[in-house]
Design a protein around this motif. Structure first.
Motif: not given
Ligand code: GRG
Length: 292
Positions: A188-203
């Protein structure tokens, strides 16, 4: 499209990417590719790969660009299953409804196939990522950490200790968090990182931790109440191996309640994230209710 149709379409996209990315067997190293393809293709729910696609899309990335990352996490997952099934570890005969890799081939080939998939996962990202080096490396760092000794391998190591001593709540928590949960968090975290939307990382990390733990507790429940032919692996093996599980430690009722509670927390964490948040929430529910 219902969430289930979306899940199936995305699982098919992950499968197709794996089919493309794992080389066809030829040459003197043919057996290792045969074993890698045998264990990695044509089976499995593709939960981890789908999570990568979904969180990438949630952050605004075209899912096609997430495919190498989704395939990589599934390759590492497949390697872990091959090695987990070996005689030196769980010594299992059945995986994904087929004879385990070391039975279909031999032990040495199964070890090499696992090693091959682990290396191919990182090679796949390096060769096929269309994203910046910085973004690609951030995702690889997360995958390496979560699958390594502080992550899945650490959890597996603790799990092997638990075969010698009766696991208490703290040890069981460590095993569940790392052996199963960390790869779900990586996916799940890799998807967030590659999208660049790092503010989604915590939730998203909260979502993944809750789903990961619930997934493992459901695994423990299914080992008691599940059906071997549906599971594609033997049920009842935890009891047979005198293994402490969430069910043996807390009882069936409490295990079920914990799954419910964790699923609600997972859903809460992604509630605000539109269509893909809704997909992730439905997925969490589907996993809590799974029978295989
Ligand atoms: C050998 C380094 C090493 C690690 C092994 C993942 C793992 C660590 C062991 C698997 C043992 C196991 C059955 C754990 C229960 C939870 C789990 C990871 C189940 C398998 O995952 P699914 O249900 O499998 O997503 P599919 O086949 O659908 O991909």
């Amino acid at each position: 499209m219902t969430w289930k149709e979306k899940m199936n379409a995305r699982a098919a996209a992950v499968e197709a990417a794996l089919e493309r990315l794992i080389p066809l067997p030829e040459g003197y190293n043919r057996p290792v590719y045969e074993a890698m393809r045998y264990s990695c293709l044509g089976g499995g729910k593709r939960l981890r790969g789908v999570l990568t696609l979904a969180t990438a899309k949630m952050g605004g990335l075209d899912m096609k660009q997430a495919e190498p990352f989704a395939a990589a996490v599934e390759m590492i997952h497949a390697y872990s299953l091959i090695h987990d099934d070996l005689p030196a570890m769980d010594n299992d005969d059945l995986r994904r409804g087929k004879p385990t890799c070391h039975l279909a081939f031999d032990e040495a080939t199964a070890i090499l196939a696992g090693d091959g998939l682990l290396n191919l996962a990182f090679e796949t990202i390096l060769e096929h990522s269309a994203l910046s080096a910085e973004t690609t490396l951030a995702a690889m760092r997360l995958l390496a950490k979560c699958s390594g000794c502080r992550g899945m391998i650490g959890g597996q190591t603790a799990d092997m200790q638990a075969e010698k001593v009766q696991a208490d709540a703290a040890l069981l928590d460590y095993i569940h968090t790392h052996k199963t949960g960390d790869m779900i968090e990586a996916a799940a975290g890799m998807g967030v990182l590659i999208s660049g939307k790092t503010e989604y990382m915590e939730p998203v990390a909260t979502y993944a931790r809750c789903v990961g733990l619930a997934f493992q507790i459901v695994d423990d429940i299914l080992d008691v109440v599940g059906d071997s032919s549906e599971l594609g692996k033997p049920a009842g093996s935890d009891a047979k191996n005198h293994k402490s599980t969430y069910v043996s430690l807390y009882g069936m009722e409490q295990a079920k309640e914990r799954v419910e509670h964790l699923t609600e927390s997972a859903q809460e964490a992604v509630r605000a994230f539109g269509e893909e948040g809704a997909f992730l929430a439905e997925l969490a529910n589907g996993l809590a209710l799974r029978t295989k």
